[in-house]
Write a protein that holds these residues in place. Sequence first.
Motif: not given
Length: 333
Positions: A80-81, A84, A87, A294, A297, A300-301, A313
Amino acid sequence: MATIYEVSKLAGVSLATVSRVINSNAPVREATRKKVEAAMAELGYRPNSVAQSLASSRSNSIGILVSELNGPFYGVLLSRIEAEFRAAGKHVIIAAGHSNESLERESIEFLRSRNCDALILHVEAVSDDYLIELSGKGCAFVLINRYVEDLADRCITLNNHYGGYLATRHMLELGHRDIAYVSGPMWKHDAQERYNGHLEALAEFGVKMNPALVYEGDFQETGGEQALAHFLQHNLKFTALVCANDEMASGAITSAHDLKIKIPEQLSVIGFDNVNFAHYIYPKLTTIDYPIGDIGQMAARWVIKNVYQQPNTAIQEVFEPRVVQRDSTHACG
């Protein structure tokens, strides 16, 4: 191979404008950006990553340090990291610390030496003081599953105490009172918090804690196997087994099958994490959901917001667990 000069000529803009589009280090009108991107696509132009890094003072790479690289828990986290960041046009460098202080320090220094723009740290052995000192050196990092009060604004955590409470409360609500508990290594913060939640649930239901019904495991399948053997060898009475993670729960269930103990008719078992294999063991494992994907993620955000300057964000710092009811728990009696 196409050059930046050819892109500039085809798009009808200056070299400086092409550079701003490539490096995203200054505002550019959307129509102009699209012209530059179209010219780059037509010419098959790919920016030189070294030159891009020098121009932007960014490597566009993020270091990730986790305890282990194997197992479903870390696989979900890393996937997931990476997704993210991909992208967002960034790349990751991954290292493992194996819950060892010297290895964690060594890995952090390695990642810093690779000029990572930021670090995502799932560390267990280094001290709070070390992390505070690291912050003081100007190192941008975010912590996963660890809370340090002085670094509260860079911690993404699960409410492990509440998760431990929910697991034991689930058994108590099913009428169980003789409840055995398999913890993780108690020097680990999350293991201690889950155990504290277990104690809170027992106290709330007026059940006296029996130290003989507590076994310190290793967060591996072997821990569940050894715990069940320990309780049985000491002829302890228990109708429910609360395990501090799914791997230990699966080890206990496997051993129970070998010993002809019926799950859940004779022994109810609950895990913690809700990793993917919890759906497939028999019986399907009741567990506590730990949304590790989650959380990864969100870490990462945090980097995207605080390091790559995207202030819109939204960041969630604390995640709440929940019971996932399946087939491995049953009403007592």
